[in-house]
Design an enzyme around this catalytic site. Structure first.
Site, mmCIF file in Angstrom:
data_model
loop_
_atom_site.group_PDB
_atom_site.id
_atom_site.type_symbol
_atom_site.label_atom_id
_atom_site.label_comp_id
_atom_site.label_asym_id
_atom_site.label_seq_id
_atom_site.Cartn_x
_atom_site.Cartn_y
_atom_site.Cartn_z
ATOM 1 N N HIS A 54 -7.815 1.446 1.840
ATOM 2 C CA HIS A 54 -7.728 1.075 3.275
ATOM 3 C C HIS A 54 -8.539 2.037 4.152
ATOM 4 O O HIS A 54 -8.033 2.610 5.114
ATOM 5 C CB HIS A 54 -6.258 1.039 3.735
ATOM 6 C CG HIS A 54 -6.052 0.168 4.937
ATOM 7 N ND1 HIS A 54 -4.910 -0.586 5.137
ATOM 8 C CD2 HIS A 54 -6.842 -0.090 6.009
ATOM 9 C CE1 HIS A 54 -5.011 -1.239 6.280
ATOM 10 N NE2 HIS A 54 -6.183 -0.948 6.841
ATOM 11 N N GLU A 81 0.845 -1.194 0.000
ATOM 12 C CA GLU A 81 0.000 0.000 0.000
ATOM 13 C C GLU A 81 0.881 1.245 0.000
ATOM 14 O O GLU A 81 1.914 1.254 0.668
ATOM 15 C CB GLU A 81 -0.914 0.016 1.245
ATOM 16 C CG GLU A 81 -1.890 -1.147 1.254
ATOM 17 C CD GLU A 81 -2.809 -1.155 2.489
ATOM 18 O OE1 GLU A 81 -2.705 -0.247 3.337
ATOM 19 O OE2 GLU A 81 -3.632 -2.086 2.582
HETATM 20 P P1 NAI Z 1 -11.025 -10.011 15.904
HETATM 21 O O1 NAI Z 1 -9.729 -10.378 16.541
HETATM 22 O O2 NAI Z 1 -12.129 -9.523 16.748
HETATM 23 O O3 NAI Z 1 -11.579 -11.263 15.058
HETATM 24 C C1 NAI Z 1 -10.759 -12.055 14.246
HETATM 25 C C2 NAI Z 1 -11.381 -13.460 14.242
HETATM 26 O O4 NAI Z 1 -10.653 -14.257 13.308
HETATM 27 C C3 NAI Z 1 -11.290 -14.166 15.585
HETATM 28 O O5 NAI Z 1 -12.557 -14.638 15.956
HETATM 29 C C4 NAI Z 1 -10.298 -15.303 15.341
HETATM 30 O O6 NAI Z 1 -10.590 -16.470 16.106
HETATM 31 C C5 NAI Z 1 -10.536 -15.563 13.865
HETATM 32 N N1 NAI Z 1 -9.435 -16.243 13.200
HETATM 33 C C6 NAI Z 1 -8.105 -16.101 13.401
HETATM 34 N N2 NAI Z 1 -7.430 -16.914 12.562
HETATM 35 C C7 NAI Z 1 -8.348 -17.575 11.821
HETATM 36 C C8 NAI Z 1 -8.266 -18.528 10.783
HETATM 37 N N3 NAI Z 1 -7.087 -19.015 10.350
HETATM 38 N N4 NAI Z 1 -9.422 -18.995 10.246
HETATM 39 C C9 NAI Z 1 -10.626 -18.535 10.706
HETATM 40 N N5 NAI Z 1 -10.765 -17.623 11.691
HETATM 41 C C10 NAI Z 1 -9.629 -17.144 12.236
HETATM 42 O O7 NAI Z 1 -10.645 -8.954 14.764
HETATM 43 P P2 NAI Z 1 -11.597 -7.858 14.140
HETATM 44 O O8 NAI Z 1 -11.561 -6.629 14.971
HETATM 45 O O9 NAI Z 1 -12.886 -8.479 13.799
HETATM 46 O O10 NAI Z 1 -10.777 -7.519 12.790
HETATM 47 C C11 NAI Z 1 -10.748 -8.444 11.713
HETATM 48 C C12 NAI Z 1 -9.782 -7.958 10.651
HETATM 49 O O11 NAI Z 1 -10.168 -6.667 10.150
HETATM 50 C C13 NAI Z 1 -8.346 -7.785 11.137
HETATM 51 O O12 NAI Z 1 -7.464 -8.263 10.122
HETATM 52 C C14 NAI Z 1 -8.186 -6.302 11.223
HETATM 53 O O13 NAI Z 1 -6.856 -5.934 11.067
HETATM 54 C C15 NAI Z 1 -9.031 -5.843 10.042
HETATM 55 N N6 NAI Z 1 -9.448 -4.430 10.095
HETATM 56 C C16 NAI Z 1 -9.398 -3.698 8.932
HETATM 57 C C17 NAI Z 1 -9.767 -2.365 8.926
HETATM 58 C C18 NAI Z 1 -9.725 -1.558 7.665
HETATM 59 O O14 NAI Z 1 -9.548 -0.347 7.728
HETATM 60 N N7 NAI Z 1 -9.941 -2.160 6.519
HETATM 61 C C19 NAI Z 1 -10.162 -1.676 10.166
HETATM 62 C C20 NAI Z 1 -10.280 -2.565 11.318
HETATM 63 C C21 NAI Z 1 -9.887 -3.876 11.261
#
Ligand code: NAI
Length: 407
Positions: free
Chosen positions: A287, A264
């Site tokens: 992003h 990015e």
């Molecule tokens: P979170 O930590 O609450 O949830 C992530 C989930 O993924 C957890 O339930 C975990 O058990 C599961 N997980 C981990 N490895 C896995 C796998 N191999 N297979 C299946 N499930 C798996 O995280 P949250 O807050 O929901 O964020 C999710 C994603 O969104 C993160 O990558 C975060 O960086 C991204 N994000 C992107 C933003 C953007 O601006 N586009 C802003 C905020 C978050």
């Protein structure tokens, strides 16, 4: 005795809602510096600061920490904390807080909007209309109602999206490596491959880890249902973008929404390049999944509240580099001692002996350790000698000691 106001330095235009949150338990004098000051300017501003509030551009390294002898805590008014040398801060007894979940709703809304736009082939029609073409056709366009949404990662964002999508009448499926309680009628799938072969839209919401890197590789993209959609608004390295571009151009996938990329631009002056540019029916965004004013306000409240609870109660709940202790409000008549220390046997005994020698009663006590670091909190009753904090400092292993008096 009234406690003098803590000195807080907020840079990088932290959201104004932070001010009321930071001062909710007691006096905090807030100084703001607009934008991201140079390291030299920051070093002079921080000399007397007890709190530093930053966003993602300010680097907090050992040089800056050394220039801030009174610094008690750092608040990252954002999600990531890579810009802070976390272990150097911990070694100085400085907890670092952030606001990891404040933009959850913003991402879930963008994902839901993307599902609708992709299924109506809006990106394709927008490109056509800009070329002067009037693509008025229902061909390949669908409502989202009764379609199958596959959520990979049922965490904060995945679960929130599940609720929104269900309300729109979608059939929600999800896969998570941890057992998760399904919201509404959402159905857990036993494997990622089962989810991929079932759903009309696959959307990933997992963190970037060794296990999730390239999760949606060429093989998995090929295993998706013909005519289905892929969404990645999580992290850029989860999806093989070359394989995704090939699947879009061949018509195997009917569209994709991508907000995060393997590479990015670091600033608006750098050019964005991706094999996805020019692919049919794609929504590419820079992003911005979590970039809303509401998320900024929520981040301001969340990070500032954690800082305020640390200043006035000593709580380190959800600190990213510190043992977590949540001692609650201090009861009247008590004095709270906060002592980050090196995690060595016998520290608490020495602290208690010190209190006993001073004629104080230990009314409550909390200890948590993590790696090299320990964090002890003791609520004392009785008249403490004027040099009591110096005595705590003198205990072998004490990193720093602070005292809070009941308000
Ligand atoms: P979170 O930590 O609450 O949830 C992530 C989930 O993924 C957890 O339930 C975990 O058990 C599961 N997980 C981990 N490895 C896995 C796998 N191999 N297979 C299946 N499930 C798996 O995280 P949250 O807050 O929901 O964020 C999710 C994603 O969104 C993160 O990558 C975060 O960086 C991204 N994000 C992107 C933003 C953007 O601006 N586009 C802003 C905020 C978050």
């Amino acid at each position: 005795m009234t406690q003098p106001a803590f000195d807080a330095l907020l840079v990088e235009n932290v959201h104004p809602d932070a001010d009321s949150a930071l001062t909710q338990y007691g006096p905090v004098a807030i100084r703001r510096v607009a934008g991201s000051p140079s390291p030299e300017a920051l070093r002079s501003e921080i000399a007397r600061a007890q709190v530093l509030g930053i966003r993602s551009r300010t680097q907090v390294d050992t040089a800056l920490l050394d220039a801030a002898p009174d610094l008690l805590a750092v608040g990252c008014f954002c999600i990531g904390t890579n810009q802070v040398d976390l272990s150097a801060a911990a070694a100085r007894g400085v907890p670092v807080f952030n606001a990891p979940f404040a933009n959850t709703r913003s991402v879930a809304e963008l994902t839901m909007a993307s599902v609708i736009m992709l299924m109506r082939r809006v990106p394709e029609k927008m490109s056509a209309i800009e070329r002067g073409e009037w693509l008025k056709t229902a061909e390949g366009c669908n409502e989202v109602r009764k379609k199958k949404l596959g959520i990979v990662g049922y965490g904060n964002i995945g679960a929130q999206l599940s609720v929104i999508a269900s309300a729109l009448g979608m059939h929600v499926y999800f896969y998570d490596i941890d057992p998760k309680l399904a919201h509404g009628n959402a159905r857990p799938m036993e494997s990622l491959d089962a989810l991929i072969s079932e759903c009309d839209v696959v959307t990933v919401h997992v963190p970037s880890t060794a296990r999730t890197r390239n999760l949606m590789n060429a093989e998995r993209i090929q295993a998706m249902k013909p005519g289905s959609f892929l969404i990645n608004q999580a992290r850029g390295d989860l999806v093989d973008v070359d394989a995704l571009a090939a699947a879009l151009r061949s018509g195997h996938l009917a569209g994709a929404a991508v907000d995060v990329f393997p590479v990015e631009p670091k600033s608006k002056d750098e050019r964005f390049e991706s094999p996805l540019i020019g692919c049919p029916n794609v929504i590419l965004t820079p992003h911005i999944g979590g970039s809303t004013l509401e998320a900024q306000a929520a981040i301001g409240m969340d990070a500032a509240t954690k800082l305020a609870r640390f200043l006035f109660e000593g709580a380190t709940s959800q600190a990213v580099n510190f043992p977590e202790v949540d001692p609650g409000p201090l009861q009247p008549g008590r004095i709270r001692i906060l002592a980050p220390h090196l995690n060595r046997p016998g520290y608490l005994r020495k602290l208690n002996n010190m209190a006993e020698d001073a004629g104080a009663n230990v009314a409550a006590q909390f200890l948590q350790t993590e790696g090299e670091l320990g964090y002890a909190v003791a609520d004392l009753e009785g008249d403490l000698p004027g040099d009591f904090l110096d005595r705590i400092h003198a205990i072998d292993g004490t990193i720093r000691a602070r005292m809070i008096e009941a308000r």
